[in-house]
Design an enzyme around this catalytic site. Sequence first.
Site, PDB file in Angstrom:
ATOM      1  N   ARG A 103      55.743   3.201  -9.288  1.00 48.61           N
ATOM      2  CA  ARG A 103      54.922   3.589 -10.591  1.00 48.61           C
ATOM      3  C   ARG A 103      54.186   2.279 -11.105  1.00 48.61           C
ATOM      4  NH1 ARG A 103      57.622   7.034 -15.248  1.00 48.61           N
ATOM      5  NH2 ARG A 103      58.723   5.111 -15.649  1.00 48.61           N
ATOM      6  N   THR A 107      49.714   1.978 -15.969  1.00 49.83           N
ATOM      7  CA  THR A 107      49.208   3.453 -16.077  1.00 49.83           C
ATOM      8  C   THR A 107      50.613   4.447 -15.572  1.00 49.83           C
ATOM      9  OG1 THR A 107      48.842   3.567 -13.459  1.00 49.83           O
ATOM     10  CG2 THR A 107      47.154   2.590 -15.042  1.00 49.83           C
ATOM     11  N   ASP A 199      66.314   2.811 -15.179  1.00 51.08           N
ATOM     12  CA  ASP A 199      65.724   2.546 -14.040  1.00 51.08           C
ATOM     13  C   ASP A 199      66.485   2.876 -12.905  1.00 51.08           C
ATOM     14  OD1 ASP A 199      64.655   1.244 -11.483  1.00 51.08           O
ATOM     15  OD2 ASP A 199      62.816   0.942 -12.921  1.00 51.08           O
TER      16      ASP A 199
HETATM   17  C1  PRP Z   1      61.302   5.512 -10.188  1.00 48.17           C
HETATM   18  C2  PRP Z   1      61.954   6.912  -9.764  1.00 48.17           C
HETATM   19  C3  PRP Z   1      60.821   8.000  -9.211  1.00 48.17           C
HETATM   20  C4  PRP Z   1      59.637   7.721 -10.501  1.00 48.17           C
HETATM   21  C5  PRP Z   1      59.722   8.739 -11.370  1.00 48.17           C
HETATM   22  O1  PRP Z   1      60.767   4.872  -9.055  1.00 48.17           O
HETATM   23  O2  PRP Z   1      62.850   6.661  -8.833  1.00 48.17           O
HETATM   24  O3  PRP Z   1      60.417   7.664  -7.851  1.00 48.17           O
HETATM   25  O4  PRP Z   1      60.012   6.202 -10.780  1.00 48.17           O
HETATM   26  O5  PRP Z   1      58.882   8.491 -12.448  1.00 48.17           O
HETATM   27  P1  PRP Z   1      57.494   9.452 -12.279  1.00 48.17           P
HETATM   28  O6  PRP Z   1      58.009  10.694 -12.596  1.00 48.17           O
HETATM   29  O7  PRP Z   1      56.831   9.184 -13.898  1.00 48.17           O
HETATM   30  O8  PRP Z   1      56.566   9.280 -11.232  1.00 48.17           O
HETATM   31  P2  PRP Z   1      60.120   3.700  -9.240  1.00 48.17           P
HETATM   32  O9  PRP Z   1      58.393   3.845  -9.469  1.00 48.17           O
HETATM   33  O10 PRP Z   1      60.692   2.744 -10.388  1.00 48.17           O
HETATM   34  O11 PRP Z   1      59.963   3.017  -7.772  1.00 48.17           O
HETATM   35  P3  PRP Z   1      61.263   2.160  -7.044  1.00 48.17           P
HETATM   36  O12 PRP Z   1      62.297   3.518  -6.938  1.00 48.17           O
HETATM   37  O13 PRP Z   1      60.835   1.536  -6.070  1.00 48.17           O
HETATM   38  O14 PRP Z   1      61.812   1.187  -8.361  1.00 48.17           O
HETATM   39  N1  URA Z   2      62.181   5.899 -13.300  1.00 47.56           N
HETATM   40  C1  URA Z   2      63.435   5.729 -13.615  1.00 47.56           C
HETATM   41  O1  URA Z   2      64.123   5.017 -12.498  1.00 47.56           O
HETATM   42  N2  URA Z   2      63.969   5.927 -14.787  1.00 47.56           N
HETATM   43  C2  URA Z   2      63.116   6.725 -15.636  1.00 47.56           C
HETATM   44  O2  URA Z   2      63.654   6.909 -16.888  1.00 47.56           O
HETATM   45  C3  URA Z   2      61.845   6.944 -15.382  1.00 47.56           C
HETATM   46  C4  URA Z   2      61.207   6.652 -14.137  1.00 47.56           C
END
Ligand code: PRP
Ligand code: URA
Length: 208
Positions: A103, A107, A199
């Site tokens: 993400r 944004t 997270d």
């Molecule tokens: C987190 C999570 C999802 C996403 C969810 O990943 O594992 O993939 O956020 O958010 P959304 O529904 O608003 O798209 P992140 O983007 O933090 O990546 P990562 O797993 O590599 O840390």
């Molecule tokens: N991604 C995460 O890992 N945690 C949240 O709460 C939202 C997005």
Amino acid sequence: MPTQIIDHPLIQHKLSLLRDATTPVRDFRSLSAELSMLMAFEAMRDLPLEDAEVRTPVATAKVRRLAGKKLALVAILRAGLIMVEGILDLVPSARVGHIGLYRDPETLAPVSYYGKLPSDIAERDTFLLDPMLATGGSAVAALDHLADAGAHNVRLLSILAAPEGVATVEAAHPDVPIVLAALDERLNEHGYIVPGLGDAGDRIYGTL
Ligand code: PRP
Ligand code: URA
């Protein structure tokens, strides 16, 4: 498709530990994998069976076994990887795909950086795995990618979701069942699920 929330006591107990901010990385990791396996156990309840016969040491037994439908587990990187690990203990011959998304911190839009799927994904029952369904942007991008690759029998397994994320996925992919361990209250101003668990990727990999 109605969203299914699996409220099995073992799942809810493990989820209570995942939510706890004091749970260390090592436990968070093992609990996430165990919880994912338990969720998949429930989510695979309707896999088709076929009748067969096997010779036991004593006699012939009429048995029921999986009807040979092939499975694919597709992880949204990074956090979905831990779900694959847990679920492969149940279905060790499933094929595994990876979709790399993160993400954008400003944004909250998903940014794609990788994709590798089994070449015969169209013939497989596919489980898309990501512990967190927040805005829904990542899940919709991954489901679009799967649809472009020909996958048509797809379920989304997430440990936690916000109502906003469920609504976004339902609007974009109404044919995709969503399976959760819990549906939380809302998103906060940073796009985090409230109360959530923080997270997921950072807690699994210790990158806080
Ligand atoms: C987190 C999570 C999802 C996403 C969810 O990943 O594992 O993939 O956020 O958010 P959304 O529904 O608003 O798209 P992140 O983007 O933090 O990546 P990562 O797993 O590599 O840390
Ligand atoms: N991604 C995460 O890992 N945690 C949240 O709460 C939202 C997005």
